[in-house]
Design a protein around this motif. Sequence first.
Motif, PDB file in Angstrom:
ATOM      1  N   SER A  99      -8.665   8.956   5.957  1.00 39.80           N
ATOM      2  CA  SER A  99      -8.141   7.226   6.177  1.00 39.80           C
ATOM      3  C   SER A  99      -7.793   7.014   7.302  1.00 39.80           C
ATOM      4  CB  SER A  99      -7.424   7.755   5.294  1.00 39.80           C
ATOM      5  OG  SER A  99      -5.993   9.335   5.076  1.00 39.80           O
ATOM      6  N   THR A 136       0.678  11.469   7.268  1.00 38.86           N
ATOM      7  CA  THR A 136       2.185  11.292   6.939  1.00 38.86           C
ATOM      8  C   THR A 136       2.838  12.061   6.547  1.00 38.86           C
ATOM      9  OG1 THR A 136       0.432  10.840   4.332  1.00 38.86           O
ATOM     10  CG2 THR A 136       2.663  11.211   4.696  1.00 38.86           C
ATOM     11  N   ILE A 155      -5.167   7.931   8.492  1.00 41.63           N
ATOM     12  CA  ILE A 155      -3.344   7.774   7.735  1.00 41.63           C
ATOM     13  C   ILE A 155      -2.555   8.990   8.249  1.00 41.63           C
ATOM     14  CG2 ILE A 155      -0.929   7.274   6.753  1.00 41.63           C
ATOM     15  CD1 ILE A 155      -3.069   4.747   5.672  1.00 41.63           C
ATOM     16  N   ASP A 185      -3.123   1.087  -5.864  1.00 41.55           N
ATOM     17  CA  ASP A 185      -2.484   2.674  -5.705  1.00 41.55           C
ATOM     18  C   ASP A 185      -3.523   2.738  -6.364  1.00 41.55           C
ATOM     19  OD1 ASP A 185      -1.328   4.814  -5.237  1.00 41.55           O
ATOM     20  OD2 ASP A 185      -0.025   4.827  -6.417  1.00 41.55           O
ATOM     21  N   TYR A 245       4.216   7.220   7.309  1.00 40.64           N
ATOM     22  CA  TYR A 245       3.315   7.387   7.482  1.00 40.64           C
ATOM     23  C   TYR A 245       2.733   6.504   9.316  1.00 40.64           C
ATOM     24  CZ  TYR A 245       1.413   6.597   2.630  1.00 40.64           C
ATOM     25  OH  TYR A 245       1.842   6.847   1.597  1.00 40.64           O
ATOM     26  N   THR A 289       8.445  -3.288   8.573  1.00 42.71           N
ATOM     27  CA  THR A 289       9.173  -3.504   7.291  1.00 42.71           C
ATOM     28  C   THR A 289      10.671  -4.641   7.186  1.00 42.71           C
ATOM     29  OG1 THR A 289      10.341  -1.261   7.700  1.00 42.71           O
ATOM     30  CG2 THR A 289       8.367  -1.149   6.566  1.00 42.71           C
ATOM     31  N   TYR A 308       3.310  -1.092   3.798  1.00 47.11           N
ATOM     32  CA  TYR A 308       2.676   0.381   4.156  1.00 47.11           C
ATOM     33  C   TYR A 308       3.994   1.646   3.635  1.00 47.11           C
ATOM     34  CZ  TYR A 308      -2.400  -0.131   5.697  1.00 47.11           C
ATOM     35  OH  TYR A 308      -3.346  -0.686   5.354  1.00 47.11           O
ATOM     36  N   ILE A 335       0.790  -1.250  -0.083  1.00 44.68           N
ATOM     37  CA  ILE A 335       0.139  -0.011  -0.069  1.00 44.68           C
ATOM     38  C   ILE A 335       1.423   0.820  -0.076  1.00 44.68           C
ATOM     39  CG2 ILE A 335      -1.652   1.040   0.881  1.00 44.68           C
ATOM     40  CD1 ILE A 335      -2.919  -1.467   0.378  1.00 44.68           C
ATOM     41  N   THR A 341       1.117  -7.615   4.957  1.00 43.41           N
ATOM     42  CA  THR A 341       0.738  -6.149   3.861  1.00 43.41           C
ATOM     43  C   THR A 341       1.981  -5.227   4.745  1.00 43.41           C
ATOM     44  OG1 THR A 341      -2.035  -6.149   4.615  1.00 43.41           O
ATOM     45  CG2 THR A 341      -0.832  -3.993   3.835  1.00 43.41           C
ATOM     46  N   SER A 393       0.424   4.008  -1.106  1.00 45.06           N
ATOM     47  CA  SER A 393      -0.509   5.741  -0.770  1.00 45.06           C
ATOM     48  C   SER A 393      -1.442   5.387   0.214  1.00 45.06           C
ATOM     49  CB  SER A 393      -0.914   6.443  -1.882  1.00 45.06           C
ATOM     50  OG  SER A 393      -2.189   5.427  -2.369  1.00 45.06           O
ATOM     51  N   ARG A 394      -1.962   7.515   0.650  1.00 44.06           N
ATOM     52  CA  ARG A 394      -2.928   6.220   1.965  1.00 44.06           C
ATOM     53  C   ARG A 394      -4.470   6.712   1.331  1.00 44.06           C
ATOM     54  NH1 ARG A 394      -2.180  13.085   2.712  1.00 44.06           N
ATOM     55  NH2 ARG A 394      -2.047  12.896   0.612  1.00 44.06           N
ATOM     56  N   HIS A 449      -5.484   2.878   1.253  1.00 40.46           N
ATOM     57  CA  HIS A 449      -6.110   2.012   1.873  1.00 40.46           C
ATOM     58  C   HIS A 449      -7.443   2.291   2.705  1.00 40.46           C
ATOM     59  CE1 HIS A 449      -6.036   0.866   6.603  1.00 40.46           C
ATOM     60  NE2 HIS A 449      -6.701   1.972   6.851  1.00 40.46           N
TER      61      HIS A 449
END
Length: 363
Positions: free
Chosen positions: A216, A220, A218, A145, A248, A131, A74, A38, A72, A40-41, A44
């Motif tokens: 969202s 950034t 989220i 996206d 994020y 990550t 991000y 994912i 998943t 981009s916000r 989501h």
Amino acid sequence: MNIADLTFDMVRSYAEACRELHDYIADLQQDGFGLVVIPSRGAHPFFDGANRHDYETRPREMPISPFQLIDTLYLPFTADFGQASPFESRDIRRYWSRTLAAIVHRDTEDVAYRLHEYLRGSSKGFAIGDTSIKPASSEKFIFVDTVVSGRAICEIFDAFDEYGLTDCHFILLVDERGKRLKAEYRRRIDEMTLSQRATVIQVEKIFTEDEGPAMSGIWTVTFPDIMEHARKMIPELANSNEVGAGLYYFEVANREDSSNLDFTISNAILSTMIGTAVAAGPDHVVKRFLEDFQQHIAATKLQNQARTKNVADLRIFKGLPIDSTDISSSHVIRAHMAPTRAERFLRNFLAGHKTPEHRPWHD
């Protein structure tokens, strides 16, 4: 868009896209794709809706479906660093593509990946998910996206090719059913679709796009000063003209001081509205949630960037050693710090210091 202009038909189209996204991901998972990225916000809420569809449709005797087991990831591919940014959007997206390539190919020594992990480790509580590089049976992944003009995704296509990210299938949620696609980018997307490297889902209106955490959950945060000094101080990035530094973080639960209560409520109403529409709930119920959502957004002015900044600052200044913030038109928080602090952060990174114990950018 102005949420006052949001219609019931737009909500239904959005929900249908969530259902389609679920089905495509489920099919690809059967073909060995074990990871959803994912970037981009905007993507989501669709993925969240796909999860809701999975919950609504799977047999009750199956507590966990195969869809729920897919990994998943991000990564903040955002290139929104302001009009005066000295960075090219394609160079920022190349940085994030390089970081993703290191994760997929399990290259723990890649400098772009190590810098991102160092930033995450120095900013505890400001990053979604995991990550870290771990063993995997396959390098095949799905990239979900949103697409408006098409420029961003075409820059990502190019960067993926450069970094050998060929075991990827793109699922592209296209705004206004492609009416805003530029001709040159439309041709490229059509080529990817014909070669079966991409799937397009048409959406009447992606009303959550670039509207910030009110739609969202989220938030950034980008670090222009780290980016600027990294390009000067890290030879591998300077030579390849790649640059990036961002995080994020996900926050929807109400704080003790209730400073983010309005955002918590907006996300709750939106999630319930989309979830009800995804489940093909009664029209009058969806319409009632839509009215509640529009009234709440209007009354609390959550589409105003200043509201996002003020609520974000209360948390960011407590957790990050920064000097100031500003905010983009798409609600991206830019966290600024003195040059000496940014340089110290990068010197410690290059020296191999650990995080978070050394807190490399604190005085």
